[in-house]
Design a protein around this motif. Sequence first.
Motif, PDB file in Angstrom:
ATOM      1  N   LEU A  56       2.245   1.306  -5.299  1.00  0.00           N
ATOM      2  CA  LEU A  56       1.161   0.675  -5.309  1.00  0.00           C
ATOM      3  C   LEU A  56       0.464   0.383  -4.135  1.00  0.00           C
ATOM      4  N   GLU A  57       1.449   0.127  -3.020  1.00  0.00           N
ATOM      5  CA  GLU A  57       0.852  -0.178  -1.757  1.00  0.00           C
ATOM      6  C   GLU A  57       0.011   0.786  -1.088  1.00  0.00           C
ATOM      7  N   PHE A  58       0.639   2.099  -1.490  1.00  0.00           N
ATOM      8  CA  PHE A  58      -0.098   3.393  -1.086  1.00  0.00           C
ATOM      9  C   PHE A  58      -1.349   3.429  -1.673  1.00  0.00           C
ATOM     10  N   ALA A  59      -1.215   3.388  -3.002  1.00  0.00           N
ATOM     11  CA  ALA A  59      -2.284   3.377  -4.048  1.00  0.00           C
ATOM     12  C   ALA A  59      -3.410   2.535  -3.736  1.00  0.00           C
ATOM     13  N   SER A  60      -3.065   1.455  -3.064  1.00  0.00           N
ATOM     14  CA  SER A  60      -4.120   0.461  -3.047  1.00  0.00           C
ATOM     15  C   SER A  60      -4.926   0.824  -1.647  1.00  0.00           C
ATOM     16  N   ALA A  61      -4.081   1.403  -0.534  1.00  0.00           N
ATOM     17  CA  ALA A  61      -4.829   1.869   0.360  1.00  0.00           C
ATOM     18  C   ALA A  61      -5.941   3.198   0.022  1.00  0.00           C
ATOM     19  N   ALA A  62      -5.433   3.916  -0.780  1.00  0.00           N
ATOM     20  CA  ALA A  62      -6.336   4.841  -1.222  1.00  0.00           C
ATOM     21  C   ALA A  62      -7.313   4.381  -1.952  1.00  0.00           C
TER      22      ALA A  62
END
Length: 118
Positions: A56-62
Amino acid sequence: MSLTDSSSTQIARAAAAASKTLAVLPTEHRNNALTAIYNALSEAKEAILRANARDLEFASAAAADGQLSQSVLKRLDLGRPGKWDDMLQGILDVRNLDDPQSLARSGLFLSSSKLVRK
Protein backbone atom coordinates in the motif's frame (compact mmCIF):
# COMPACT_ATOMS: atom_id res chain seq x y z
CA MET A 1 5.66 -21.64 -8.86
CA SER A 2 6.54 -19.08 -6.22
CA LEU A 3 4.17 -16.12 -6.26
CA THR A 4 6.76 -13.86 -4.66
CA ASP A 5 9.22 -14.41 -7.51
CA SER A 6 6.70 -14.26 -10.36
CA SER A 7 5.35 -11.44 -12.48
CA SER A 8 1.66 -10.59 -12.38
CA THR A 9 1.35 -12.00 -15.90
CA GLN A 10 2.83 -15.33 -14.83
CA ILE A 11 0.53 -15.45 -11.82
CA ALA A 12 -2.52 -14.67 -13.98
CA ARG A 13 -1.58 -17.41 -16.47
CA ALA A 14 -1.09 -19.93 -13.67
CA ALA A 15 -4.45 -18.96 -12.16
CA ALA A 16 -6.19 -19.36 -15.52
CA ALA A 17 -4.66 -22.81 -15.99
CA ALA A 18 -5.60 -23.83 -12.45
CA SER A 19 -9.18 -22.64 -12.94
CA LYS A 20 -9.61 -25.12 -15.79
CA THR A 21 -8.46 -27.93 -13.54
CA LEU A 22 -10.66 -26.79 -10.65
CA ALA A 23 -13.71 -26.47 -12.90
CA VAL A 24 -13.90 -30.23 -13.45
CA LEU A 25 -13.01 -31.40 -9.95
CA PRO A 26 -15.59 -33.37 -8.00
CA THR A 27 -17.43 -31.20 -5.47
CA GLU A 28 -15.64 -32.79 -2.50
CA HIS A 29 -12.21 -32.01 -3.97
CA ARG A 30 -13.22 -28.45 -4.87
CA ASN A 31 -14.56 -27.87 -1.37
CA ASN A 32 -11.42 -29.37 0.20
CA ALA A 33 -9.29 -27.02 -1.91
CA LEU A 34 -11.37 -23.99 -0.87
CA THR A 35 -11.15 -25.04 2.78
CA ALA A 36 -7.36 -25.39 2.47
CA ILE A 37 -7.16 -21.90 0.92
CA TYR A 38 -9.31 -20.49 3.72
CA ASN A 39 -7.15 -22.16 6.38
CA ALA A 40 -3.86 -21.08 4.78
CA LEU A 41 -5.00 -17.47 4.53
CA SER A 42 -6.29 -17.53 8.11
CA GLU A 43 -2.99 -18.89 9.43
CA ALA A 44 -0.93 -16.38 7.45
CA LYS A 45 -3.13 -13.36 8.22
CA GLU A 46 -0.54 -11.27 10.06
CA ALA A 47 2.19 -11.84 7.46
CA ILE A 48 -0.21 -11.10 4.61
CA LEU A 49 -1.43 -7.90 6.26
CA ARG A 50 2.16 -6.75 6.86
CA ALA A 51 3.03 -7.40 3.19
CA ASN A 52 -0.17 -5.65 2.13
CA ALA A 53 0.76 -2.59 4.22
CA ARG A 54 4.13 -2.43 2.42
CA ASP A 55 2.38 -2.79 -0.94
CA LEU A 56 0.00 0.00 0.00
CA GLU A 57 2.93 2.36 0.54
CA PHE A 58 3.99 1.87 -3.08
CA ALA A 59 0.38 1.99 -4.29
CA SER A 60 -0.22 5.23 -2.38
CA ALA A 61 2.78 6.81 -4.09
CA ALA A 62 1.44 5.62 -7.46
CA ALA A 63 -1.97 7.08 -6.63
CA ALA A 64 -0.38 10.38 -5.62
CA ASP A 65 1.40 10.49 -9.00
CA GLY A 66 -1.86 9.74 -10.83
CA GLN A 67 -0.70 6.28 -11.93
CA LEU A 68 -3.32 4.51 -9.82
CA SER A 69 -6.88 5.54 -9.01
CA GLN A 70 -8.02 6.07 -5.46
CA SER A 71 -10.75 3.46 -5.94
CA VAL A 72 -8.16 0.81 -6.86
CA LEU A 73 -6.00 1.87 -3.92
CA LYS A 74 -8.97 1.46 -1.59
CA ARG A 75 -9.72 -2.04 -2.93
CA LEU A 76 -6.10 -3.10 -2.36
CA ASP A 77 -6.24 -2.31 1.36
CA LEU A 78 -6.84 -5.63 3.15
CA GLY A 79 -6.49 -3.86 6.51
CA ARG A 80 -9.68 -1.84 6.07
CA PRO A 81 -12.28 -2.76 8.70
CA GLY A 82 -14.19 -5.81 7.53
CA LYS A 83 -12.21 -6.32 4.31
CA TRP A 84 -10.21 -9.36 5.51
CA ASP A 85 -13.23 -11.06 7.07
CA ASP A 86 -15.36 -10.38 3.97
CA MET A 87 -12.66 -11.88 1.74
CA LEU A 88 -12.47 -15.05 3.83
CA GLN A 89 -16.26 -15.27 4.05
CA GLY A 90 -16.36 -15.11 0.25
CA ILE A 91 -14.26 -18.27 0.09
CA LEU A 92 -16.69 -20.05 2.40
CA ASP A 93 -19.65 -18.73 0.41
CA VAL A 94 -18.23 -20.18 -2.80
CA ARG A 95 -17.49 -23.46 -1.03
CA ASN A 96 -21.11 -23.66 0.08
CA LEU A 97 -22.58 -23.07 -3.39
CA ASP A 98 -24.36 -25.91 -5.14
CA ASP A 99 -22.15 -27.63 -7.68
CA PRO A 100 -23.38 -26.56 -11.15
CA GLN A 101 -22.09 -29.81 -12.66
CA SER A 102 -24.24 -31.90 -10.34
CA LEU A 103 -27.25 -29.72 -11.17
CA ALA A 104 -26.63 -30.31 -14.88
CA ARG A 105 -26.23 -34.07 -14.34
CA SER A 106 -29.49 -34.17 -12.37
CA GLY A 107 -31.34 -32.55 -15.25
CA LEU A 108 -31.59 -29.11 -13.68
CA PHE A 109 -30.20 -25.96 -15.22
CA LEU A 110 -30.66 -22.21 -14.99
CA SER A 111 -32.48 -20.39 -17.74
CA SER A 112 -33.31 -16.69 -17.43
CA SER A 113 -32.81 -16.86 -13.65
CA LYS A 114 -35.28 -19.74 -13.29
CA LEU A 115 -34.58 -23.32 -12.34
CA VAL A 116 -35.73 -25.56 -15.18
CA ARG A 117 -35.94 -29.34 -15.39
CA LYS A 118 -34.89 -30.92 -18.70
